[in-house]
Every structure is written in structure tokens, then in C-alpha cells.
Design an enzyme around this catalytic site. Structure first.
Site, PDB file in Angstrom:
ATOM      1  N   LEU A 153      20.422 137.657  27.602  1.00  0.00           N
ATOM      2  CA  LEU A 153      21.483 138.053  26.683  1.00  0.00           C
ATOM      3  C   LEU A 153      21.095 137.531  25.310  1.00  0.00           C
ATOM      4  O   LEU A 153      20.527 136.437  25.200  1.00  0.00           O
ATOM      5  CB  LEU A 153      22.835 137.447  27.083  1.00  0.00           C
ATOM      6  N   ASP A 154      21.412 138.274  24.266  1.00  0.00           N
ATOM      7  CA  ASP A 154      21.172 137.780  22.916  1.00  0.00           C
ATOM      8  C   ASP A 154      21.968 136.497  22.701  1.00  0.00           C
ATOM      9  O   ASP A 154      23.023 136.283  23.305  1.00  0.00           O
ATOM     10  CB  ASP A 154      21.619 138.815  21.872  1.00  0.00           C
ATOM     11  N   ARG A 155      21.464 135.672  21.813  1.00  0.00           N
ATOM     12  CA  ARG A 155      22.107 134.378  21.558  1.00  0.00           C
ATOM     13  C   ARG A 155      23.585 134.525  21.192  1.00  0.00           C
ATOM     14  O   ARG A 155      24.432 133.752  21.645  1.00  0.00           O
ATOM     15  CB  ARG A 155      21.353 133.656  20.431  1.00  0.00           C
TER      16      ARG A 155
END
Length: 344
Positions: A153-155
Site C-alpha cells: 500500500l502507498d505510504r
């Protein structure tokens, strides 16, 4: 895992000194199927990747006494010869500095761990981030033999994140993601009124680098040889009217189900459709993002909301859900309340 290590017990050694002898490491059954290069990286922390590949090419690393390649797959019971190499003490010091952390649990059994990842936390270290979710989990669970990310998942994206507890579970789950046998639905708040009849985005995406080396993605055309087919299904969940007095435009809360898992897929698909995600610092409306901070939205409004997969051990279909975190739910609630007050 058995370690047969040369050297005299109790012999003092400098932290920077190389091991005094070859190590013979027996592969645990849980590590079966792992690439040799990845296996070595776990056992040679602090050794540059280039050096690891060099000792493989030179024949210094062997599996069951035979020369091998970096992409060879180790199997349970294999004996891997690891030559003496210089290992810095710094990685161990850095590892000790990682704060152990548990995250809200959605599922925790012998094979799979599912957490509700908060925004602002990277899933793993790298690219200027010294540690992420996986390193913190390993630190918090020192007795866990195996913890590996199933997906990313993106940050700045919150929500459901899967971690495998066994090598067999990891490969089983990753196969499902690769074959599109999972169901992944996100909640995204976008700028403007999303057209209800726009339900499928089938636009190829292409990666590129900015002059400073930062990774970006853009929408491209079907005839682009470097474009990757990317499909997102979009459903309107809720329309939020403009709040002109606050300088905020109309917005739409969307349910986005991705059929492919490209980098930044949802963010670029929605932005290229003329409706970027609010709070998106890469592909969004930067001026609006600054105004949103004053109204309580200090992050990108993208949340991994629902996930379906087949359990790698039981074979049962699992459905997980993670409701909107408080800061996102409050922002939507405030918009709905303002609309209700205006109607009255």
C-alpha cells in the site's frame, strides 16, 4: 534453521571483521521456494546486493555443493554454502533502533496476518524511510519465524494489508493477486461530481522518472509499448455538495475495485479522468490540498476498504473490511452536516 559456523567459541572479533570460516546453512521448510538472492540477503544483512551477486557468480555460494544462479529456488533441507564476507555492525544497530509496533488486527492465524494500516506509515523501509510496517512487526514479534508482505500500500494510503506467516502462504496469496483472484475495493474521495455512468476505467499506465529520480506514473494509450493495461471499476457511494463559503468544491466518495494492481493505479486513473483524489500530493490539486488542511483533512483520502481472498490453508473464501479511519469519516460527516444545515 541449523547453522554450522566455523571459528573458535569465545574468540573475540571486531564488528567489522569478516566471519572466520564458511557457513553452511540448512534451509528450513518454510523457506522453500525462495530465490537464492533473497535468501542470502536475509542472512547477509549489511552486505551490498552487488557483492551478493558477485559471490554467486564466482561460485562461492553453492547449494548442496553445486554451483548455482541468483534466481535458483532453495528447497527445504538444502544446504547453502555462504562464504566469509565482511559485514558491518551498523545493520544490527539500526535493527535494534526499530521500535516494535503492533497494528489493529483484522485477522491473525497460523498462516496470515491482516492489519488495518494507518496513513503515513510505509509498508517497508527504503527510499529514505529507515523502517516500515514489516520491520516494526518483526521487532514486535521476535519469536515469529516468518513475516513477509503479501502486497503493498502507498505510504499515505490506509487500510487492509496482508502479511504471510509462512512461505507457502506467501506464494499462495501472491499467486491469487497475480491471477486477479482477489477482490480489492478502496474508498476514494475525489474532486467534482463523478458521472454515474462512468463505471469502468480501462486506461494503460506507464511508469517514468522525474529529473530527481522520483517515480511517477501517467496514463497512456493502448499503442504505447511500455504501457501496462490497467482496469478499475468505479461506483459512486456518496455525493458531497460544494461548500462555497469555505471555498470547497463538490466532491464524490467512490468505491473503486481494481482488477489490476499497477503502481499508483487508482490515483492516476481518477486524476486522468479529471477527478483527482483530494489530498493527493503527487497527482492532485495542490492549492486545494493546502486549503483542506485548514478543514481537518491532512492526508490523501484513499483507504483500502474491502479485501476478499481464498485462505491459503483452509481454502475458504475470506472477506475482510476496514471502515474509514476517524479523520476521513469526520471530514465526510462534516460535509454531510453542512449540506443538511443548508437544506434546513
Amino acid at each position: 534453521m541449523k547453522h554450522i559456523i566455523g571459528g573458535k567459541p569465545g574468540e573475540p572479533r571486531s564488528p567489522e571483521a569478516p566471519p572466520v570460516a564458511v557457513r553452511l546453512v540448512e534451509v528450513h521448510p518454510d523457506d522453500a521456494g525462495q530465490r537464492l538472492d533473497n535468501f542470502l540477503m536475509r542472512h547477509l544483512k549489511g552486505v551490498p546486493k552487488t557483492h551478493i551477486y558477485r559471490i554467486i557468480r564466482n561460485g562461492e555460494v553453492r547449494i548442496n555443493k553445486g554451483r548455482t544462479a541468483a534466481d535458483a529456488r532453495v528447497q527445504g533441507g538444502d544446504v547453502v554454502r555462504i562464504p566469509p564476507v565482511r559485514v558491518s555492525a551498523k545493520p544490527e544497530e539500526a535493527e535494534r533502533a526499530i521500535p516494535g509496533r503492533e497494528f489493529p488486527l483484522l485477522l491473525d492465524d497460523d498462516a496470515v496476518l491482516a492489519i488495518n494500516k494507518p496513513a503515513g506509515v510505509a509498508v517497508h523501509g527504503g527510499s529514505g524511510v529507515s523502517f516500515g510496517v514489516i520491520e516494526q512487526l518483526r521487532r514486535a514479534r521476535p519469536d515469529a519465524r516468518f513475516l513477509e508482505l503479501v502486497h503493498r500500500l502507498d505510504r499515505e494510503t490506509s487500510g487492509i494489508l496482508l502479511v504471510a506467516k509462512k512461505r507457502s502462504a506467501l506464494t499462495h496469496l501472491q499467486d491469487q493477486f497475480r491471477e486477479r483472484e482477489t477482490g480489492k475495493t478502496y474508498l476514494a474521495l475525489v474532486i467534482g461530481e463523478w458521472p454515474a455512468n462512468k463505471k469502468v476505467i480501462d486506461t494503460p499506465l506507464r511508469k517514468y522518472l522525474l529529473p530527481d529520480g522520483e517515480r511517477r506514473v501517467r496514463a497512456t494509450t493502448a499503442d504505447d509499448a511500455e504501457g501496462m493495461r490497467s482496469v478499475s471499476l468505479v461506483k459512486v457511494q456518496k455525493a458531497l455538495p460544494a461548500r462555497h463559503g469555505l471555498g470547497l468544491p463538490a466532491m464524490t466518495l467512490l468505491e473503486v475495485t481494481i482488477k489490476t494492481g499497477r503502481t499508483h493505479q487508482i490515483r492516476v486513473h481518477l486524476a486522468s479522468s479529471g477527478h483527482p483524489i483530494v489530498g493527493d500530493e503527487k497527482y492532485g490539486d495542490f492549492d486545494l490540498n493546502k486549503r483542506l488542511v485548514k478543514h481537518g483533512l491532512k492526508r490523501m483520502f484513499l483507504h483500502a476498504w474491502r479485501l476478499q481472498f481464498t485462505h491459503p490453508q483452509s481454502g475458504e473464501r475470506v472477506q475482510l473490511g476496514a471502515e474509514l479511519p476517524e479523520e476521513l469519516a469526520d471530514f465526510v460527516g462534516a460535509a454531510e452536516q453542512a449540506d443538511e444545515n443548508h437544506s434546513n
